[in-house]
Scaffold this motif. Structure first.
Motif, PDB file in Angstrom:
ATOM      1  N   GLN A 143       0.789  -1.234   0.000  1.00  0.00           N
ATOM      2  CA  GLN A 143       0.000   0.000   0.000  1.00  0.00           C
ATOM      3  C   GLN A 143       0.826   1.292   0.000  1.00  0.00           C
ATOM      4  O   GLN A 143       0.573   2.171  -0.823  1.00  0.00           O
ATOM      5  CB  GLN A 143      -1.000  -0.025   1.155  1.00  0.00           C
ATOM      6  CG  GLN A 143      -2.136  -1.013   0.914  1.00  0.00           C
ATOM      7  CD  GLN A 143      -3.183  -1.005   2.012  1.00  0.00           C
ATOM      8  OE1 GLN A 143      -2.960  -0.505   3.104  1.00  0.00           O
ATOM      9  NE2 GLN A 143      -4.334  -1.573   1.721  1.00  0.00           N
ATOM     10  N   ALA A 156      -3.687   5.438 -10.713  1.00  0.00           N
ATOM     11  CA  ALA A 156      -4.932   4.662 -10.782  1.00  0.00           C
ATOM     12  C   ALA A 156      -4.660   3.252 -11.282  1.00  0.00           C
ATOM     13  O   ALA A 156      -5.243   2.276 -10.794  1.00  0.00           O
ATOM     14  CB  ALA A 156      -5.940   5.365 -11.688  1.00  0.00           C
ATOM     15  N   SER A 165      -3.145   1.110  -8.581  1.00  0.00           N
ATOM     16  CA  SER A 165      -4.094   0.622  -7.578  1.00  0.00           C
ATOM     17  C   SER A 165      -4.626  -0.760  -7.936  1.00  0.00           C
ATOM     18  O   SER A 165      -5.224  -1.441  -7.104  1.00  0.00           O
ATOM     19  CB  SER A 165      -5.258   1.600  -7.405  1.00  0.00           C
ATOM     20  OG  SER A 165      -6.089   1.624  -8.552  1.00  0.00           O
ATOM     21  N   ALA A 167      -6.314   2.159  -0.264  1.00  0.00           N
ATOM     22  CA  ALA A 167      -5.815   1.939  -1.617  1.00  0.00           C
ATOM     23  C   ALA A 167      -5.528   3.240  -2.346  1.00  0.00           C
ATOM     24  O   ALA A 167      -4.773   3.264  -3.316  1.00  0.00           O
ATOM     25  CB  ALA A 167      -6.815   1.117  -2.418  1.00  0.00           C
ATOM     26  N   SER A 168      -6.118   4.341  -1.904  1.00  0.00           N
ATOM     27  CA  SER A 168      -5.940   5.628  -2.575  1.00  0.00           C
ATOM     28  C   SER A 168      -5.151   6.628  -1.736  1.00  0.00           C
ATOM     29  O   SER A 168      -4.756   7.687  -2.233  1.00  0.00           O
ATOM     30  CB  SER A 168      -7.305   6.237  -2.918  1.00  0.00           C
ATOM     31  OG  SER A 168      -8.121   6.335  -1.773  1.00  0.00           O
ATOM     32  N   GLY A 193      -9.759   4.179  -5.671  1.00  0.00           N
ATOM     33  CA  GLY A 193      -8.734   4.650  -6.589  1.00  0.00           C
ATOM     34  C   GLY A 193      -9.316   5.522  -7.692  1.00  0.00           C
ATOM     35  O   GLY A 193      -8.751   6.574  -8.029  1.00  0.00           O
ATOM     36  N   GLN A 233      -8.764   9.706  -7.915  1.00  0.00           N
ATOM     37  CA  GLN A 233      -8.122  10.302  -9.082  1.00  0.00           C
ATOM     38  C   GLN A 233      -9.023  11.358  -9.722  1.00  0.00           C
ATOM     39  O   GLN A 233      -8.548  12.391 -10.193  1.00  0.00           O
ATOM     40  CB  GLN A 233      -7.785   9.223 -10.107  1.00  0.00           C
ATOM     41  CG  GLN A 233      -7.043   9.783 -11.341  1.00  0.00           C
ATOM     42  CD  GLN A 233      -6.703   8.713 -12.337  1.00  0.00           C
ATOM     43  OE1 GLN A 233      -7.411   7.729 -12.488  1.00  0.00           O
ATOM     44  NE2 GLN A 233      -5.582   8.891 -13.040  1.00  0.00           N
TER      45      GLN A 233
END
Length: 399
Positions: free
Chosen positions: A31, A46, A49, A232-233, A357, A361
């Motif tokens: 991560q 992106a 991810s 995740a983001s 993700g 973005q």
């Protein structure tokens, strides 16, 4: 860590909590490293991810295919084999020459990282109904420690040695996990003599016959989707202006999980006291509030950190309560009950990683927060259909 339970010592529970920590770390090392991976292969954040999504999907597949065998094969043997193959998958990630191969190997890492979910039903199955929440809470506290270890360690290693070195180190950690499992995972005395095909079919029967299992699985899907959407983001958002942080700093944000680690045994005790439905409701509402704070992440890190702390607490409360109530349903099938729940849980994680993700973005912190709030509200609504405290308590008492 917890009071002694029939057939298992305090020391074994503590060592199995450590085992859970090391096992679950495997699916979170990547991560803080996603921006590094993206730069290494020339892909967008992106696209990077996808590593998080495939790792979670692989974990869900491994849960479905391997964890039910815990009701048929000695857990120690099953876990040892999973760890050995996971070690090879981690080394394959370390030397992957292309992004496509890294993605494929990440799926393999997730698929074989299921040792914690072999440990949890094997150990919690020895607990009495009155103490099941405490035992599950202790083991899940170990899982929480693993998340913290993974994010901090990978951030530091990635910053100084690169992301590939982290996967080599992770394979060494797997060897320590193997030693712990061989020496401490208790043997099961209630194994079922059944063909693998029939074992898998029984999963469908459990879903069809146990309404509370369906509700718990749906709640777990939504809650872990929200949790994974943020993690995740997060690296991509923190690497952007106005922050511009690197892997080591991003990994340090895992410290937000300390509150959840410290609270895990207390959450388990609270589940035993106030009931599973009430605790799940507290958890889902807390996650919704967490993402309301995350919406202001572009203005100040204070909002991000406060949201992360609440997210961890809320997700943990719902997880402990949900697993405590499903293990009370059919004591003879703990691994299969856990399989149904955790497959749904980690499919939710993969879904949340993809949604988070994309939203991050496109719309930054606001987009991420919108995804999390919607998922949390859906979890509140699903839990509204769960049996009340009295019904759950009766089921636990009968088990």
């Amino acid at each position: 860590m917890t009071a002694a339970t029939p057939g298992i010592s305090d020391r074994q529970v503590a060592m199995m909590a450590v085992g859970c920590a090391l096992a679950v770390s495997t699916i979170y090392y990547h991560q803080p490293l996603l921006p590094q991976m993206a730069a290494s292969f020339g892909v967008t954040p992106a696209q990077a991810s996808l590593i998080a999504t495939l790792t979670q999907l692989g974990y869900a597949v491994g849960l479905l295919l391997f964890v039910p065998l815990g009701d048929r094969v000695q857990p120690r043997k099953l876990a040892s084999l999973a760890i050995a193959v996971n070690t090879l998958a981690l080394l394959a990630c370390a030397v992957a020459p292309t992004f496509a191969l890294l993605a494929a190997c990440s799926f393999g890492v997730g698929m074989t990282a299921v040792t914690a979910q072999i440990i949890i039903p094997a150990v919690s199955g020895r607990a009495t109904p009155a103490r099941r929440g405490r035992v599950v809470g202790s083991l899940l506290g170990g899982l929480a420690s693993g998340l913290l270890l993974a994010r901090m360690l990978s951030g530091l290693v990635g910053a100084h040695l690169g992301w590939r070195a982290m996967f080599v180190l992770a394979s060494v950690v797997d060897l320590a996990l193997l030693a712990i499992v061989i020496r401490n995972l208790p043997a099961s005395t209630g194994l079922t003599v059944v063909r693998y095909r029939d074992l898998m079919r029984s999963l469908v029967a459990l879903v069809r016959e146990e309404r509370l299992l369906r509700i718990s699985a749906a709640t777990g899907f939504l809650m872990f989707a929200a949790f994974s959407a943020l993690w995740a983001s997060l690296a991509a958002l923190l690497a952007r202006p106005p922050y511009g942080y690197g892997p080591a700093t991003i990994g340090a944000f895992g410290l937000a999980g300390i509150a959840g680690i410290a609270s895990a045994p207390r959450i388990g005790a609270a589940v035993d006291r106030i009931g599973t439905r009430n605790m799940v409701l507290v958890g889902t509402i807390t996650v919704g509030v967490a993402f309301a704070l995350v919406a202001a992440g572009g203005r100040s890190l204070a909002w991000v950190i406060a949201g992360m702390v609440l997210l961890d607490l809320g997700n943990r409360a719902a997880l402990v309560a949900s697993q405590a109530r499903i293990f009370a349903l059919r004591p003879e099938s703990p691994s299969r009950l856990n399989t149904v729940y955790m497959v749904s849980y980690f499919i939710g994680g993969a879904t949340g990683a993809a949604l988070g993700g994309y939203a991050a973005q496109r719309d930054g912190w606001i987009g991420l927060a919108a995804v999390g709030v919607v998922l949390a509200l859906a979890a509140v609504m699903v839990n509204a259909f769960a049996p009340d405290k009295a019904v759950v308590a009766l089921a636990e008492g009968q088990s």
